[in-house]
Design a protein around this motif. Structure first.
Motif, PDB file in Angstrom:
ATOM      1  N   ASP A  60      -6.908  15.083  -2.014  1.00 54.10           N
ATOM      2  CA  ASP A  60      -7.348  14.235  -0.935  1.00 54.10           C
ATOM      3  C   ASP A  60      -6.165  13.312  -0.435  1.00 54.10           C
ATOM      4  OD1 ASP A  60      -9.922  15.272  -0.798  1.00 54.10           O
ATOM      5  OD2 ASP A  60     -10.769  13.766  -1.771  1.00 54.10           O
ATOM      6  N   THR A  61      -6.357  12.965   0.841  1.00 55.99           N
ATOM      7  CA  THR A  61      -5.265  12.156   1.230  1.00 55.99           C
ATOM      8  C   THR A  61      -5.836  10.669   1.222  1.00 55.99           C
ATOM      9  OG1 THR A  61      -4.174  13.926   2.710  1.00 55.99           O
ATOM     10  CG2 THR A  61      -3.654  11.450   3.457  1.00 55.99           C
ATOM     11  N   VAL A  62      -4.868   9.844   0.811  1.00 58.18           N
ATOM     12  CA  VAL A  62      -5.278   8.251   0.990  1.00 58.18           C
ATOM     13  C   VAL A  62      -4.929   7.962   2.303  1.00 58.18           C
ATOM     14  CG1 VAL A  62      -5.021   6.173  -0.053  1.00 58.18           C
ATOM     15  CG2 VAL A  62      -5.031   7.979  -1.551  1.00 58.18           C
ATOM     16  N   SER A  63      -5.756   7.657   3.076  1.00 59.15           N
ATOM     17  CA  SER A  63      -5.491   7.102   4.427  1.00 59.15           C
ATOM     18  C   SER A  63      -4.567   5.707   4.479  1.00 59.15           C
ATOM     19  CB  SER A  63      -6.591   7.083   5.534  1.00 59.15           C
ATOM     20  OG  SER A  63      -6.377   6.657   6.737  1.00 59.15           O
ATOM     21  N   ASP A  65      -8.501   0.524   3.904  1.00 51.40           N
ATOM     22  CA  ASP A  65      -8.195  -0.152   2.669  1.00 51.40           C
ATOM     23  C   ASP A  65      -7.624   0.900   1.719  1.00 51.40           C
ATOM     24  OD1 ASP A  65     -10.126   0.422   0.584  1.00 51.40           O
ATOM     25  OD2 ASP A  65     -11.243   0.025   2.296  1.00 51.40           O
ATOM     26  N   SER A  66      -6.942   0.008   0.510  1.00 56.26           N
ATOM     27  CA  SER A  66      -6.412   1.042  -0.460  1.00 56.26           C
ATOM     28  C   SER A  66      -7.100   1.528  -1.731  1.00 56.26           C
ATOM     29  CB  SER A  66      -4.908   0.486  -0.555  1.00 56.26           C
ATOM     30  OG  SER A  66      -4.978  -0.778  -1.542  1.00 56.26           O
ATOM     31  N   LEU A  67      -8.417   1.236  -1.720  1.00 52.05           N
ATOM     32  CA  LEU A  67      -9.227   1.540  -2.756  1.00 52.05           C
ATOM     33  C   LEU A  67      -9.319   2.737  -3.077  1.00 52.05           C
ATOM     34  CD1 LEU A  67     -10.862  -0.118  -4.990  1.00 52.05           C
ATOM     35  CD2 LEU A  67     -12.991   0.595  -3.688  1.00 52.05           C
ATOM     36  N   PRO A 123       0.691  -1.195   0.096  1.00 51.05           N
ATOM     37  CA  PRO A 123      -0.027  -0.030   0.109  1.00 51.05           C
ATOM     38  C   PRO A 123       0.710   1.248  -0.031  1.00 51.05           C
ATOM     39  CG  PRO A 123      -0.802  -1.429   1.631  1.00 51.05           C
ATOM     40  CD  PRO A 123       0.677  -2.146   0.990  1.00 51.05           C
ATOM     41  N   THR A 124       0.533   2.212  -0.677  1.00 50.81           N
ATOM     42  CA  THR A 124       1.178   3.553  -0.741  1.00 50.81           C
ATOM     43  C   THR A 124       0.040   4.839  -0.566  1.00 50.81           C
ATOM     44  OG1 THR A 124       0.619   3.491  -3.120  1.00 50.81           O
ATOM     45  CG2 THR A 124       2.663   2.674  -2.619  1.00 50.81           C
ATOM     46  N   PRO A 125       0.095   4.912   0.797  1.00 52.12           N
ATOM     47  CA  PRO A 125      -0.879   6.065   1.043  1.00 52.12           C
ATOM     48  C   PRO A 125       0.114   7.349   0.815  1.00 52.12           C
ATOM     49  CG  PRO A 125       0.005   5.118   3.052  1.00 52.12           C
ATOM     50  CD  PRO A 125       0.348   4.060   1.956  1.00 52.12           C
ATOM     51  N   GLY A 126      -0.823   8.228   0.565  1.00 48.97           N
ATOM     52  CA  GLY A 126      -0.389   9.818   0.385  1.00 48.97           C
ATOM     53  C   GLY A 126      -1.502  10.864  -0.093  1.00 48.97           C
TER      54      GLY A 126
END
Length: 450
Positions: free
Chosen positions: A380-383, A387-389, A351-354
């Protein structure tokens, strides 16, 4: 119809249900963790209640806090979406005890289908064949050895309370069984607080085909035909399509008929999906499990059948009769869905949140139509907490070839920056001979070498 409904979930599914609710004149109310409190997608709600810290166990999985939020915001119904509390029989029962309508089947149905071994027995009792394996649970390694000797190898150990590939281990020979049993049981205990396992013969090269159902509380139901979900990685679905290229018209009608007859015989209510595994040699379809909720891949069935599944969930929960007749439901054209995740496929799908610096989907491409289901936008920020959807890209066209061409055109022109995505994997699969010919199975990702 309900006036206000609490959506007990987050992200894309919460936005999807809120949209369906508004179209029916229902005010959607949301719940969020502290990590999601300022997220842009929360603007879809009329009102938002903060449940607790970022940890799902202290927020989205805390049923008591969710139900308290419903009561304090004067909601009369709760929609659980998928994941989190969606298949928690205790939560469904508690909601109804408080006078709230749970948008889904009865707590008894959730409990019966949520435990995979009882689910297999229930489906066997109404005439559906089940995957060969243990009769009931394998309580210890000795029971597993005995069941394995009878079923043969390769086999799968599976968590009785499981899903999403957790608590699952494959064994190709007897020497792997002891270690696999310990690992699967420990993972199941950690993920579901239930380490019980059952055992199934692993059908090498099988195909994962599922049937979408809608049943009202007056004994009427219809199936929305099947979806093919065989493109998977570690038992996680990546691409779904409808209709399945593995079935002909007679086969899909027969499968749908058997599935809806089984659900109605069990007194099932609301939306549900019965999942089957096709034997690659005999082409026989075996019952695997039933999902007692809305599924991530429901849009492909919506597009080929012209039925809003989420809206019908709400109508059925509000005691409306399902006025669809089976003879009026027919698949038209072909639909594909690609789940775009914030993951690095070159680093074992880490997973690559950001922060999303750019988030543009190319929807104006042909020859088919494109639908994008997402809760995100640029900035927006991907938490890292969930989950990474990122989005689901769904296309519909007159033919399978046209649907593939539309999906490829869309993904090639889509621009997402700030996080890694799985788009390269989808394009590789879509370009592969196995996928284009419809001869793929659950064993590998055709066209992708990592």
């Amino acid at each position: 119809m309900f006036r206000r409904i609490l959506i007990a979930n987050r992200g894309e599914v919460a936005v999807r249900i809120a949209r369906a609710a508004r179209e029916l004149g229902i005010a959607p109310v949301g719940v969020v963790s502290e990590a999601d409190r300022d997220a842009s997608w929360t603007q879809v709600f009329d009102q938002v209640v903060t449940l607790g810290p970022a940890s799902a166990r202290e927020s989205y999985l805390d049923g008591a806090r969710v139900l308290q939020a419903a009561r304090q915001t004067h909601c009369t119904a709760v929609h659980p979406g998928w994941g989190f509390l969606a298949e928690d029989a205790r939560f469904a029962a508690q909601a109804r005890e408080l006078g709230l309508t749970f948008v889904g089947p009865s707590a008894d149905a959730i409990a019966r289908m949520g435990q995979k071994s009882p689910a297999k027995e229930a489906m066997r009792s109404v005439g559906l064949p089940v995957v060969p394996g243990s009769v009931g649970l394998v309580k210890d390694i000795d029971a597993a050895r005995a069941a394995a000797a009878e079923s043969g190898y390769p086999l799968l150990l599976k968590a009785d309370a499981g899903g999403g590939g957790r608590g699952m281990r494959r064994c190709d020979e007897a020497s792997q069984l002891d270690e696999a049993f310990s690992a699967a049981s420990a993972e199941a205990e950690s993920a579901f607080a239930n380490g019980d396992l059952y055992l199934e013969r692993y059908l090498t090269g099988g195909r994962h085909i599922e049937v979408q159902l809608l049943c009202d509380r007056f004994g009427h139901g219809v199936h929305l035909f099947e979806r093919e979900c065989s493109i998977q990685r570690r038992h996680q679905k990546l691409i779904e399509e409808a209709p399945s290229p593995a079935l002909d018209d007679a086969g899909r009608r027969d499968l749908g008929r058997r599935a809806i007859e089984a659900a109605l015989a069990l007194g099932y209510e609301n939306a549900g999906t019965i999942e089957f595994l096709m034997d690659p040699t005999t082409k026989e379809l075996f019952f695997m499990e039933m999902n007692t909720r809305l599924q991530v891949e429901h849009p492909v069935s919506e597009l080929v059948c012209g039925v809003d599944i989420a809206a019908w969930q709400l109508r059925i929960a509000a005691n409306h009769r399902l006025d669809l007749r089976q003879e009026d439901v027919a698949p038209k054209g072909h639909a594909l869905e690609c789940r775009i995740n914030a993951e690095d496929p070159h680093a074992d799908f880490r997973p690559t949140p950001g922060t999303l610096e750019r988030f543009d989907f190319a929807t104006d491409v042909g020859p088919g139509t494109v639908r994008v289901d997402t809760h995100l936008e640029a900035g927006d920020t991907v938490s890292p907490h969930y989950d990474s959807l990122l989005a689901k890209v769904i296309v519909h066209a007159d033919t399978r070839a046209a649907a593939i061409a539309t999906m490829v055109a869309c993904l090639e022109k889509t621009r997402i920056e700030g996080v890694n995505t799985t788009i390269a994997v989808h394009l590789a699969v879509l370009a592969s001979n196995e996928f284009r010919s419809g001869t793929y199975d659950t064993q590998s990702l055709p066209g992708w070498n990592g």
